[in-house]
Motif scaffolding. Structure first.
Motif, PDB file in Angstrom:
ATOM      1  N   SER A  51       0.807  -1.215   0.000  1.00  0.00           N
ATOM      2  CA  SER A  51       0.000   0.000   0.000  1.00  0.00           C
ATOM      3  C   SER A  51       0.842   1.268   0.000  1.00  0.00           C
ATOM      4  O   SER A  51       0.334   2.348  -0.315  1.00  0.00           O
ATOM      5  N   SER A  52       2.133   1.163   0.329  1.00  0.00           N
ATOM      6  CA  SER A  52       3.014   2.331   0.324  1.00  0.00           C
ATOM      7  C   SER A  52       3.627   2.592  -1.043  1.00  0.00           C
ATOM      8  O   SER A  52       4.273   3.628  -1.238  1.00  0.00           O
ATOM      9  N   CYS A  53       3.430   1.667  -1.996  1.00  0.00           N
ATOM     10  CA  CYS A  53       4.146   1.753  -3.264  1.00  0.00           C
ATOM     11  C   CYS A  53       3.515   2.636  -4.335  1.00  0.00           C
ATOM     12  O   CYS A  53       4.245   3.171  -5.175  1.00  0.00           O
ATOM     13  N   PRO A  54       2.201   2.812  -4.405  1.00  0.00           N
ATOM     14  CA  PRO A  54       1.643   3.582  -5.518  1.00  0.00           C
ATOM     15  C   PRO A  54       2.215   4.979  -5.670  1.00  0.00           C
ATOM     16  O   PRO A  54       2.358   5.473  -6.803  1.00  0.00           O
ATOM     17  N   ALA A  55       2.549   5.646  -4.586  1.00  0.00           N
ATOM     18  CA  ALA A  55       3.133   6.987  -4.697  1.00  0.00           C
ATOM     19  C   ALA A  55       4.479   6.930  -5.404  1.00  0.00           C
ATOM     20  O   ALA A  55       4.802   7.799  -6.232  1.00  0.00           O
ATOM     21  N   ALA A  56       5.282   5.909  -5.102  1.00  0.00           N
ATOM     22  CA  ALA A  56       6.575   5.749  -5.766  1.00  0.00           C
ATOM     23  C   ALA A  56       6.389   5.357  -7.223  1.00  0.00           C
ATOM     24  O   ALA A  56       7.122   5.827  -8.104  1.00  0.00           O
ATOM     25  N   ASP A  57       5.412   4.495  -7.490  1.00  0.00           N
ATOM     26  CA  ASP A  57       5.136   4.101  -8.875  1.00  0.00           C
ATOM     27  C   ASP A  57       4.744   5.317  -9.709  1.00  0.00           C
ATOM     28  O   ASP A  57       5.189   5.474 -10.857  1.00  0.00           O
ATOM     29  N   ALA A  58       3.936   6.197  -9.137  1.00  0.00           N
ATOM     30  CA  ALA A  58       3.525   7.409  -9.844  1.00  0.00           C
ATOM     31  C   ALA A  58       4.713   8.340 -10.072  1.00  0.00           C
ATOM     32  O   ALA A  58       4.819   8.986 -11.128  1.00  0.00           O
ATOM     33  N   LEU A  59       5.614   8.405  -9.093  1.00  0.00           N
ATOM     34  CA  LEU A  59       6.797   9.246  -9.251  1.00  0.00           C
ATOM     35  C   LEU A  59       7.682   8.740 -10.385  1.00  0.00           C
ATOM     36  O   LEU A  59       8.242   9.533 -11.151  1.00  0.00           O
ATOM     37  N   MET A  60       7.809   7.426 -10.517  1.00  0.00           N
ATOM     38  CA  MET A  60       8.620   6.881 -11.601  1.00  0.00           C
ATOM     39  C   MET A  60       8.034   7.245 -12.965  1.00  0.00           C
ATOM     40  O   MET A  60       8.766   7.486 -13.924  1.00  0.00           O
ATOM     41  N   LEU A  61       6.708   7.300 -13.052  1.00  0.00           N
ATOM     42  CA  LEU A  61       6.068   7.735 -14.300  1.00  0.00           C
ATOM     43  C   LEU A  61       6.486   9.156 -14.643  1.00  0.00           C
ATOM     44  O   LEU A  61       6.754   9.482 -15.807  1.00  0.00           O
ATOM     45  N   ARG A  62       6.533  10.013 -13.640  1.00  0.00           N
ATOM     46  CA  ARG A  62       6.964  11.394 -13.872  1.00  0.00           C
ATOM     47  C   ARG A  62       8.429  11.454 -14.272  1.00  0.00           C
ATOM     48  O   ARG A  62       8.802  12.154 -15.218  1.00  0.00           O
ATOM     49  N   LEU A  63       9.270  10.724 -13.556  1.00  0.00           N
ATOM     50  CA  LEU A  63      10.708  10.805 -13.793  1.00  0.00           C
ATOM     51  C   LEU A  63      11.105  10.202 -15.135  1.00  0.00           C
ATOM     52  O   LEU A  63      12.160  10.541 -15.676  1.00  0.00           O
ATOM     53  N   ALA A  64      10.261   9.320 -15.670  1.00  0.00           N
ATOM     54  CA  ALA A  64      10.582   8.699 -16.958  1.00  0.00           C
ATOM     55  C   ALA A  64      10.676   9.724 -18.076  1.00  0.00           C
ATOM     56  O   ALA A  64      11.322   9.464 -19.098  1.00  0.00           O
ATOM     57  N   SER A  65      10.061  10.866 -17.896  1.00  0.00           N
ATOM     58  CA  SER A  65      10.119  11.916 -18.920  1.00  0.00           C
ATOM     59  C   SER A  65      11.031  13.064 -18.519  1.00  0.00           C
ATOM     60  O   SER A  65      11.106  14.068 -19.238  1.00  0.00           O
ATOM     61  N   GLU A  66      11.728  12.932 -17.391  1.00  0.00           N
ATOM     62  CA  GLU A  66      12.606  13.996 -16.917  1.00  0.00           C
ATOM     63  C   GLU A  66      14.029  13.800 -17.425  1.00  0.00           C
ATOM     64  O   GLU A  66      14.580  12.698 -17.339  1.00  0.00           O
ATOM     65  N   PRO A  67      14.646  14.847 -17.941  1.00  0.00           N
ATOM     66  CA  PRO A  67      16.051  14.720 -18.336  1.00  0.00           C
ATOM     67  C   PRO A  67      16.919  14.449 -17.113  1.00  0.00           C
ATOM     68  O   PRO A  67      16.673  14.986 -16.035  1.00  0.00           O
ATOM     69  N   GLY A  68      17.907  13.598 -17.297  1.00  0.00           N
ATOM     70  CA  GLY A  68      18.817  13.289 -16.197  1.00  0.00           C
ATOM     71  C   GLY A  68      18.378  12.138 -15.325  1.00  0.00           C
ATOM     72  O   GLY A  68      19.074  11.787 -14.366  1.00  0.00           O
ATOM     73  N   MET A  69      17.216  11.532 -15.612  1.00  0.00           N
ATOM     74  CA  MET A  69      16.717  10.418 -14.805  1.00  0.00           C
ATOM     75  C   MET A  69      16.342   9.239 -15.700  1.00  0.00           C
ATOM     76  O   MET A  69      15.733   9.434 -16.757  1.00  0.00           O
TER      77      MET A  69
END
Length: 255
Positions: A51-69
């Motif tokens: 139950s603690s993981c969805p926030a991290a999963d959502a963050l990875m979606l954001r970072l996938a389009s960020e330069p440098g990540m």
């Protein structure tokens, strides 16, 4: 035996320093054949039953389009017994998770756990910790340059390094986006979307000092729903991963 404990809060910071890696993203913002840009490789160990993981999963979606990540999602089996078996998890991913815990996380295994460049860990939803680690320099003497070029069938990877630390070339086929409806367990009723879901780990051999060329054939990427891949040069081995020395990523599995 290592304990399986979740972190008490989202404020935990990483224990260690990250390093920069090289990445070429054919077909995206970076032009084919351009000099590799240094980025931060993030391996998120997550579970559909946490139950603690969805926030991290959502963050990875954001970072996938960020330069440098460059975030990669690894599904671990450690919470399968809670009522929902993770549909992406494999024993090899769980072993990698626990190996990192033994090497850089003081034997602490939890989710969501982010491993940054094979050297440091933090809570996977802690953007400030990930950003801080992104800015941390690595050992430039050991960094490897990794580039990808399209071949008649598949890809050709060119690796150049001056360092002497033993390292392996690891292929990671990925699904760029996957959504899963969770029907049992702590996340019951939720549909979660994941970014860059790793589907396999393939050791392509040693990354020796100097120049190395490896072929990536369509057969190596023949895992259902694979539409991209990452190629990682990493100290150690599959069973005992160390520092990430370089990486390349393709958002296409077609040569």
């Amino acid at each position: 035996m290592m304990s399986l404990r979740r972190p008490p809060s989202l404020s935990r910071r990483a224990f260690g320093r990250g390093m920069a890696v090289a990445c070429l993203v054919p077909g995206l913002a970076r032009a084919q054949g351009a000099a590799p840009a240094r980025i931060t490789l993030i391996e998120l160990f997550t579970s559909q039953g946490c139950s603690s993981c969805p926030a991290a999963d959502a963050l990875m979606l954001r970072l996938a389009s960020e330069p440098g990540m460059l975030p990669l999602t690894f599904a671990t089996e450690i919470w399968d017994y809670l009522g929902w078996k993770d549909t992406f998890a494999k024993p090899a991913f769980t072993r990698r998770h626990k190996a990192y815990a033994a090497g850089v996380a003081n034997k602490r295994v939890y989710t969501p756990q982010a491993i940054v460049n094979g050297r440091a860990h933090c809570v996977g939803s802690d953007l400030s910790a990930l950003t801080r680690l992104q800015r941390s320099p690595g050992n430039s003497a050991e960094l490897a340059s990794v580039t990808l070029t399209k071949a008649d069938a598949g890809w050709k990877a060119s690796i150049s390094r001056d360092g002497a630390v033993p390292a392996r070339i690891i292929l990671m086929p990925v699904s760029l986006r996957q959504s899963v409806e969770i029907r049992r367990g702590e996340n019951m009723g939720r549909t979660i979307t994941y970014a860059n879901v790793v589907r396999d780990l393939v050791d392509l051999g040693a990354a020796t000092r100097g120049n190395t060329t490896v072929a990536i054939t369509p057969g190596m990427l023949d895992h259902g729903e694979v539409d991209g891949f990452s190629l990682v040069v990493q100290a150690g081995s599959l069973e005992a991963p160390g520092e990430v020395l370089g990486a390349a990523f393709s958002a296409s599995a077609q040569g």
